[in-house]
Design a protein around this motif. Structure first.
Motif, PDB file in Angstrom:
ATOM      1  N   ILE A 377      36.460  22.899  24.786  1.00  0.00           N
ATOM      2  CA  ILE A 377      36.921  21.068  23.847  1.00  0.00           C
ATOM      3  C   ILE A 377      35.403  21.461  23.369  1.00  0.00           C
ATOM      4  N   ASN A 378      35.730  20.728  22.337  1.00  0.00           N
ATOM      5  CA  ASN A 378      33.416  20.929  21.809  1.00  0.00           C
ATOM      6  C   ASN A 378      33.808  19.600  21.541  1.00  0.00           C
ATOM      7  N   VAL A 379      32.219  19.315  21.630  1.00  0.00           N
ATOM      8  CA  VAL A 379      32.135  18.084  21.694  1.00  0.00           C
ATOM      9  C   VAL A 379      31.021  17.852  20.024  1.00  0.00           C
ATOM     10  N   HIS A 380      30.529  16.451  20.054  1.00  0.00           N
ATOM     11  CA  HIS A 380      30.144  16.430  19.225  1.00  0.00           C
ATOM     12  C   HIS A 380      29.461  14.904  18.957  1.00  0.00           C
ATOM     13  N   VAL A 381      28.220  14.356  19.747  1.00  0.00           N
ATOM     14  CA  VAL A 381      27.904  13.008  19.910  1.00  0.00           C
ATOM     15  C   VAL A 381      26.669  12.720  19.555  1.00  0.00           C
ATOM     16  N   LYS A 382      26.065  11.477  19.058  1.00  0.00           N
ATOM     17  CA  LYS A 382      24.498  11.039  18.598  1.00  0.00           C
ATOM     18  C   LYS A 382      24.642   9.483  19.256  1.00  0.00           C
ATOM     19  N   PRO A 383      23.759  10.242  20.474  1.00  0.00           N
ATOM     20  CA  PRO A 383      23.796   8.496  21.340  1.00  0.00           C
ATOM     21  C   PRO A 383      22.516   8.619  20.949  1.00  0.00           C
ATOM     22  N   SER A 384      22.017   6.741  20.645  1.00  0.00           N
ATOM     23  CA  SER A 384      21.591   5.797  20.404  1.00  0.00           C
ATOM     24  C   SER A 384      22.028   4.374  20.759  1.00  0.00           C
ATOM     25  N   ALA A 385      20.184   4.077  21.190  1.00  0.00           N
ATOM     26  CA  ALA A 385      20.270   2.159  21.812  1.00  0.00           C
ATOM     27  C   ALA A 385      19.373   1.620  21.361  1.00  0.00           C
ATOM     28  N   ARG A 386      19.172   0.628  21.603  1.00  0.00           N
ATOM     29  CA  ARG A 386      17.959  -0.671  20.665  1.00  0.00           C
ATOM     30  C   ARG A 386      18.015  -1.126  21.953  1.00  0.00           C
ATOM     31  N   GLY A 387      16.496  -1.988  22.142  1.00  0.00           N
ATOM     32  CA  GLY A 387      16.801  -2.915  23.100  1.00  0.00           C
ATOM     33  C   GLY A 387      17.302  -3.261  24.335  1.00  0.00           C
ATOM     34  N   GLN A 388      17.947  -1.901  25.024  1.00  0.00           N
ATOM     35  CA  GLN A 388      18.601  -2.282  26.266  1.00  0.00           C
ATOM     36  C   GLN A 388      17.614  -1.692  27.524  1.00  0.00           C
ATOM     37  N   LYS A 389      17.781  -2.613  28.544  1.00  0.00           N
ATOM     38  CA  LYS A 389      17.232  -2.525  30.154  1.00  0.00           C
ATOM     39  C   LYS A 389      16.599  -0.663  30.008  1.00  0.00           C
ATOM     40  N   LEU A 390      15.359  -0.154  30.560  1.00  0.00           N
ATOM     41  CA  LEU A 390      15.360   0.876  31.217  1.00  0.00           C
ATOM     42  C   LEU A 390      16.099   1.011  32.574  1.00  0.00           C
ATOM     43  N   LYS A 391      16.431  -0.125  32.714  1.00  0.00           N
ATOM     44  CA  LYS A 391      16.965  -0.171  34.689  1.00  0.00           C
ATOM     45  C   LYS A 391      18.573   0.531  34.090  1.00  0.00           C
ATOM     46  N   SER A 392      19.045  -0.057  33.324  1.00  0.00           N
ATOM     47  CA  SER A 392      20.701   0.612  32.984  1.00  0.00           C
ATOM     48  C   SER A 392      20.358   2.402  32.973  1.00  0.00           C
ATOM     49  N   LEU A 393      19.509   2.840  32.220  1.00  0.00           N
ATOM     50  CA  LEU A 393      19.684   4.000  32.195  1.00  0.00           C
ATOM     51  C   LEU A 393      19.379   5.258  32.702  1.00  0.00           C
ATOM     52  N   ILE A 394      18.347   4.194  33.963  1.00  0.00           N
ATOM     53  CA  ILE A 394      18.035   5.407  34.707  1.00  0.00           C
ATOM     54  C   ILE A 394      18.861   4.984  35.859  1.00  0.00           C
ATOM     55  N   SER A 395      19.386   4.221  36.681  1.00  0.00           N
ATOM     56  CA  SER A 395      20.271   3.811  37.291  1.00  0.00           C
ATOM     57  C   SER A 395      21.561   4.425  37.346  1.00  0.00           C
TER      58      SER A 395
END
Length: 608
Positions: A377-395
């Motif tokens: 399987i080959n994967v290529h993604v470009k993650p991005s976020a703007r103005g999101q809650k830091l708690k959602s990312l860390i937890s």
């Protein structure tokens, strides 16, 4: 008649004909005592023939004729015709002899007429006959079973409400089912001891070929409607068709509605399949409220155990083309969760291209592509976020125990190649994260900040001057992270924390796969003692025009790392440059003197 050497009984040749009455036979060949009330026999050293024998064995009462070959040694062949009545014990024995799967074991009592049983040791077993089940369910059948295949040449079922004709062939990992008529759960309940196939009803005229390892490559011709139809296979998670309505023409299969369940995942499938080309062409939509990829992979692995194929080539032996539009509100794979997940899957000759059209991983948008082929399987993604809650990312991704306030932005690019664990371990790319105006109250990172603050608290210079983070939490103006990802290791090229009580710059690595870390940091205590002068915006206290900083190392177990002081000579110029560039001040590194310790000589200080 007897012929042979006296002391070599194994070589005797004989023939005996006769009639028996009220004889009881006890042999390892039978599941119990065989009682013969009357019968005619003709036996030789190799074979015994019986005719018009009225017998009882277990709870069966039968009239039997036929032949048994090699009956004096290891029985090798049986060819019998019989009629009579079968009870639970005899039905169970016959099911075992026929090696029927549990979901096809018959339900006693059974009345049998004109039945024919053949058995060849280690090879095929056959049974045909007319049976009557309770209450008055008539069944005509012709079944053949071998160690690697099951064939039902004909199975005709009739009762007051149902009439169905069934043919079934299961060989290796493929099952062919031919059906015409209608059948309800109540009828099948009267035929099989444990009805694991039909919990509702089915009607139509069709031929279904089910590929147990490749359900999406299964085919169907004809018209069918069904409710609660099961495909037990060999897995603890059967494929369940909860509701089905479809029809086919010569070149097209139209799925009007198909609600499926597999491995506790629920799906709804609509669309059509065009068979006019050399390979089936799909135009389908697959919707689900939630998909757990881990349970689906486990179910697939259970199906493959009896037919291991390390190269994964057989998954592509029946190629398909076309597009499958996948849409779910929740997709889970290992520790990763997407809400939502939408993708277009384009099937090629020996590969599938997946385009992520709307995929949000822990509030991070992950547009990208996957190329799936045999063994890779080959994967290529470009993650991005703007103005999101830091708690959602860390937890969601890092630490479920974290309690944090603030928003973040993220940009990056990631690639991976391989399968299973290798796919995750091969991940590479880069990430950049910025967070602003927040506070951290709990979690692993918070524990590290507490340990750093406590370490500084025990120095003579800052004794009792650091704020109590356990009461207030750690407030920050900004957090900036630049990182490269290599083989799933996060290499922090630059991490700057502009905190309200201390500033921190650091670099090092975090290995999430092996749960370890090693980071070198410069800590600049701010808002500490009033006797430091020259207050500047963003930098609270200056000593001799330079900002005091203390070098530390954060290393060990990712869940409980150690924070230890290190010599200024262990800090590279790169880290000093980051702090000077960020805080716009010269930096004075000191090796702190801890309480009850001898002060460090002045030549241990390093200024830049």
């Amino acid at each position: 008649q007897y012929q042979g050497k006296l002391f070599e009984p194994d070589n005797y040749q004989f023939q005996i004909e006769g009639e028996v009455r009220k004889v009881a036979l006890n042999s390892s060949l039978f599941p119990g005592v065989l009682e013969v009330t009357k019968g005619i026999f003709n036996s030789t050293a190799e074979n015994i023939s019986i005719s018009d024998s009225h017998t009882r064995i277990l709870d069966a009462s039968l009239k039997v004729s036929g032949d048994l070959k090699d009956y004096l040694k290891d029985l090798s062949q049986v060819d019998l015709t019989f009629q009579g009545d079968l009870g639970p014990d005899s039905v169970r024995w016959i099911s075992d002899v026929l090696k029927l799967p549990p979901y096809l074991h018959l339900k006693p009592p059974i009345s049998v007429s004109t039945a024919h049983l053949t058995w060849n040791h280690g090879h095929e077993t056959g049974f045909s006959g007319d049976l009557v089940f309770q209450p008055k369910i008539k069944v005509s059948t012709d079944i053949h079973a071998s160690p690697h295949a099951l064939t039902i040449k004909n199975l005709a079922i009739q009762d007051r409400d149902d009439h169905a004709s069934i043919k079934f062939v299961q060989k290796n990992r493929t099952a062919d089912l031919f059906f015409s008529g209608n059948l309800h759960k109540s009828t099948l309940d009267g035929i099989v001891a444990e009805n694991q196939i039909l919990n509702g009803w089915i009607k139509g005229n069709f031929h279904a070929r089910v590929l147990l390892d490749q359900p999406l490559n299964s085919t169907l011709q004809g018209e069918v409607q069904a409710s609660n139809l099961f495909f037990p296979g060999t897995s603890a998670s059967p494929l369940i068709i909860k509701d089905l309505s479809l029809k086919t023409t010569q070149d097209n299969l139209q799925v009007e509605s198909a609600k499926l369940s597999w491995a506790n995942n629920q799906f709804e499938l609509t669309g059509n399949v065009d068979f006019s080309a050399h390979v089936p062409n799909l135009n389908m939509a697959l919707n689900s409220e939630a998909i757990d990829l881990d349970t689906l992979i486990q179910a697939m692995d259970k199906y493959r155990k009896k037919d291991p194929n390390p190269e994964g080539e057989k998954a592509w032996t029946s190629p398909i083309s076309g597009v499958l539009k996948l849409k779910t509100e929740h997709l889970a794979y290992k520790e990763f969760i997407w809400n939502p997940f939408q993708a277009d899957i384009i099937f090629n000759d020996r590969s599938a291209d997946v385009t992520l059209t709307n995929a949000s991983l822990c509030t991070i948008s992950t547009p990208g592509t996957l190329k799936i082929s045999p063994g890779e399987i080959n994967v290529h993604v470009k993650p991005s976020a703007r103005g999101q809650k830091l708690k959602s990312l860390i937890s969601c991704l890092l630490d479920k125990s974290a309690k944090v306030e603030g928003d973040f932005n993220l940009d990056g690019e990631l690639t991976a190649q391989g399968q299973d664990e290798q796919l995750i371990q091969s991940m590479g790319g880069h990430l950049e994260v910025d967070a602003a105006e927040g506070r951290i109250f709990a979690g692993r990172f918070y524990s590290v900040l507490i340990n750093i603050s406590n370490l500084i608290q025990f120095t003579e210079m800052f004794k009792g001057k650091m704020p109590d983070l356990s009461a207030e939490g750690f407030g920050y103006h900004s957090i900036h992270i630049k990182a490269d990802v290599q083989k799933s290791i996060l290499n922090l090229t630059e991490m700057v924390i502009d905190g309200m009580s201390m500033g921190i710059v650091c670099h090092g690595y975090v290995d999430y796969f092996n749960k370890k870390m090693d980071i070198t940091a410069l800590v600049a205590p701010l808002k500490t003692v009033d006797f430091f002068v020259n207050y500047l915006p963003g930098v609270n206290y200056i000593l001799g025009g330079s900002l005091i900083s203390i070098p530390v190392r954060i290393e060990g177990d990712l869940n409980n790392p150690r924070v230890i002081p290190i010599s200024p000579t262990a800090v590279g110029s790169g880290l000093l440059g980051i702090m000077k560039r960020t805080l716009h001040l010269p930096i004075k590194m000191i090796e702190p003197v801890f309480l009850n310790q001898t002060p460090v000589p002045p030549d241990k200080e390093k200024s830049q």
